[in-house]
Enzyme design. Structure first.
Site, PDB file in Angstrom:
ATOM      1  N   LYS A  11      10.734  45.947  22.300  1.00  0.00           N
ATOM      2  CA  LYS A  11      10.007  44.742  22.705  1.00  0.00           C
ATOM      3  C   LYS A  11       8.581  44.782  22.150  1.00  0.00           C
ATOM      4  CE  LYS A  11      13.045  44.189  26.632  1.00  0.00           C
ATOM      5  NZ  LYS A  11      13.395  44.510  28.020  1.00  0.00           N
TER       6      LYS A  11
ATOM      7  N   GLN B 292      10.752  46.266  33.346  1.00  0.00           N
ATOM      8  CA  GLN B 292      12.029  46.788  32.855  1.00  0.00           C
ATOM      9  C   GLN B 292      12.871  47.307  34.031  1.00  0.00           C
ATOM     10  OE1 GLN B 292      12.915  46.510  29.620  1.00  0.00           O
ATOM     11  NE2 GLN B 292      14.892  47.437  29.992  1.00  0.00           N
TER      12      GLN B 292
ATOM     13  N   ASP C  97      11.627  36.893  31.940  1.00  0.00           N
ATOM     14  CA  ASP C  97      13.006  37.371  32.109  1.00  0.00           C
ATOM     15  C   ASP C  97      13.889  36.290  32.741  1.00  0.00           C
ATOM     16  OD1 ASP C  97      14.017  39.820  31.312  1.00  0.00           O
ATOM     17  OD2 ASP C  97      12.974  40.933  32.896  1.00  0.00           O
TER      18      ASP C  97
HETATM   19  N1  GUN Z   1      17.228  46.138  31.675  1.00  0.00           N
HETATM   20  C1  GUN Z   1      18.300  45.857  30.902  1.00  0.00           C
HETATM   21  N2  GUN Z   1      18.250  44.589  30.458  1.00  0.00           N
HETATM   22  C2  GUN Z   1      17.117  44.054  30.959  1.00  0.00           C
HETATM   23  C3  GUN Z   1      16.509  42.771  30.841  1.00  0.00           C
HETATM   24  O1  GUN Z   1      17.007  41.846  30.198  1.00  0.00           O
HETATM   25  N3  GUN Z   1      15.334  42.617  31.496  1.00  0.00           N
HETATM   26  C4  GUN Z   1      14.781  43.614  32.221  1.00  0.00           C
HETATM   27  N4  GUN Z   1      13.645  43.366  32.841  1.00  0.00           N
HETATM   28  N5  GUN Z   1      15.300  44.805  32.359  1.00  0.00           N
HETATM   29  C5  GUN Z   1      16.481  45.025  31.711  1.00  0.00           C
END
Ligand code: GUN
Length: 286
Positions: free
Chosen positions: A53, A97, A120
Site C-alpha cells: 500500500k 490493517q 476500506d
Molecule cells: N486485511 C486483509 N484484507 C484487508 C483489507 O482489505 N483491509 C484491511 N483493513 N485489512 C485487511
C-alpha cells in the site's frame, strides 16, 4: 472456444496511470491526497500488504504515512491515534490493517474512523450508504470486481449474478454493488442446498469462499463471466483461486486468473478511494 482472460493486473496498471494524472491535477488545486495506514503487531502477511500500500502511494504521488505499532499497543492508544488522524487535514484516508491483536475490539476501532475517511468502506455507516445507494466510499475488493466486469465489456444490467460466499468483506458488499448495477442477484453460501443448480444459471458468477478449486465447470453456464476472489496457497507452494481455472476455461465466456485477476485491483481501488476522499473533503467536483 476458450474464455477471455480478464487480466486484473493490466487493468490495475491502466487505472494507476489514469490516477497519476488525477493526482497531478489535484496538486495544481493545492490538494495532495493522503493515506494513513495503521499496522498493529507483526503478522507477516499484514506487513507485506502494508508495504504494498505504501509503495502504491509513492507510485501515484499520494502522501503516505504508515504507523507501525507494537503488538501490545492498547485499544485506548490505537483509538487516540485514530482520533488524531480523523482531525489531520493532510490525511484523507485511514486504513487499519486487519486482523488486529485479540485484546483490541475490532468493531470499536472501525467505528472510530471518520466516515469521510473510511477508505476500506468497513464503517457501518459506509455499509448502510452502500445498501441505500447514497454516495460513500466503496469497499475495495467488491469495487474492483465491478470495475473488472465492466472493463471486460459486460453490461451488468438485467443479468443474473450469482455470488458464492456471504462475508462482510466481499460476498455481501459485492452482491449489493451488483444489485446497484441492476443485476438480479442470488447469494449462495455453505448452507445453500442447490448451489450447483443456482450457479449454473449465472450470467455473472462471483466466487469468494476461500477454498481452493472448489468450483469447477459443472457450476458454470456456457459463456458466463467468472470472477474468482480466492487466493489459496496449495501444498506445492503455488497459488490457486476458489475456481478450478483450467477446468472452467472452455465453458466460461470470460474468467479472472489467480494470481493476476481480482488481487491486483484491491490496492488500486484503495488508491482510488483515497483520491475520491481527498476530492470530497475539499469540495472538488470530478
Ligand atoms: N486485511 C486483509 N484484507 C484487508 C483489507 O482489505 N483491509 C484491511 N483493513 N485489512 C485487511
Amino acid at each position: 472456444m476458450s474464455a477471455q482472460v480478464i487480466e486484473g493486473k493490466k487493468v490495475s496498471q491502466q487505472m494507476r496511470q489514469e490516477m497519476i494524472e488525477e493526482v497531478a491535477k489535484l496538486k495544481t488545486k493545492g490538494v495532495v491526497p493522503g493515506l494513513a495506514v495503521v499496522l498493529v503487531g507483526e503478522d507477516p502477511a499484514s506487513r507485506v500488504y502494508v508495504g504494498s500500500k505504501e509503495k502504491a502511494c509513492i507510485q501515484l504521488g499520494i502522501y503516505s504515512e504508515v504507523h507501525r505499532l507494537a503488538e501490545q499497543t492498547s485499544e485506548e492508544e490505537l483509538l487516540a491515534l485514530i482520533h488524531g488522524l480523523n482531525e489531520n487535514p493532510a490525511v484523507h484516508g485511514i486504513l487499519v490493517q486487519l486482523p488486529l491483536p485479540k485484546h483490541i475490539n475490532e468493531k470499536a476501532v472501525i467505528d472510530a474512523i471518520k466516515v469521510e475517511k473510511d477508505v476500506d468502506g468497513f464503517h457501518p455507516q459506509s455499509v448502510g450508504n452502500l445498501v441505500i445507494g447514497d454516495d460513500s466510499l466503496l469497499p475495495c475488493t467488491p469495487a474492483g470486481i465491478i470495475e473488472l466486469i465492466k472493463r471486460s465489456g459486460t453490461n451488468i444490467s438485467g443479468k443474473h449474478a450469482v455470488v458464492i460466499g456471504r462475508s462482510n468483506i466481499v460476498g455481501k458488499p459485492v452482491a449489493m454493488l451488483l444489485l446497484r448495477e441492476h443485476a438480479t442477484v442470488t447469494i449462495c453460501h455453505s448452507r445453500t442446498s442447490n448451489m450447483k443448480e443456482l450457479a449454473k444459471q449465472a450470467d455473472i458468477l462471483v466466487v469468494a469462499i476461500g477454498k481452493a478449486k472448489a468450483i469447477d465447470s459443472d457450476y458454470v453456464k456456457p459463456g458466463a463471466v467468472v470472477i474468482d476472489v480466492g487466493i489459496n496457497r496449495l501444498d506445492n507452494g503455488k497459488l490457486a483461486g476458489d475456481v478450478d481455472y483450467e477446468d472452467c476455461l472452455e465453458a466460461a465466456g470470460a474468467i479472472t486468473p489467480v494470481p493476476g485477476g481480482v488481487g491486483p485491483m484491491t490496492i488500486t481501488m484503495l488508491m482510488n478511494n483515497t483520491i475520491t476522499a481527498a476530492r470530497r473533503i475539499n469540495g472538488i467536483e470530478v
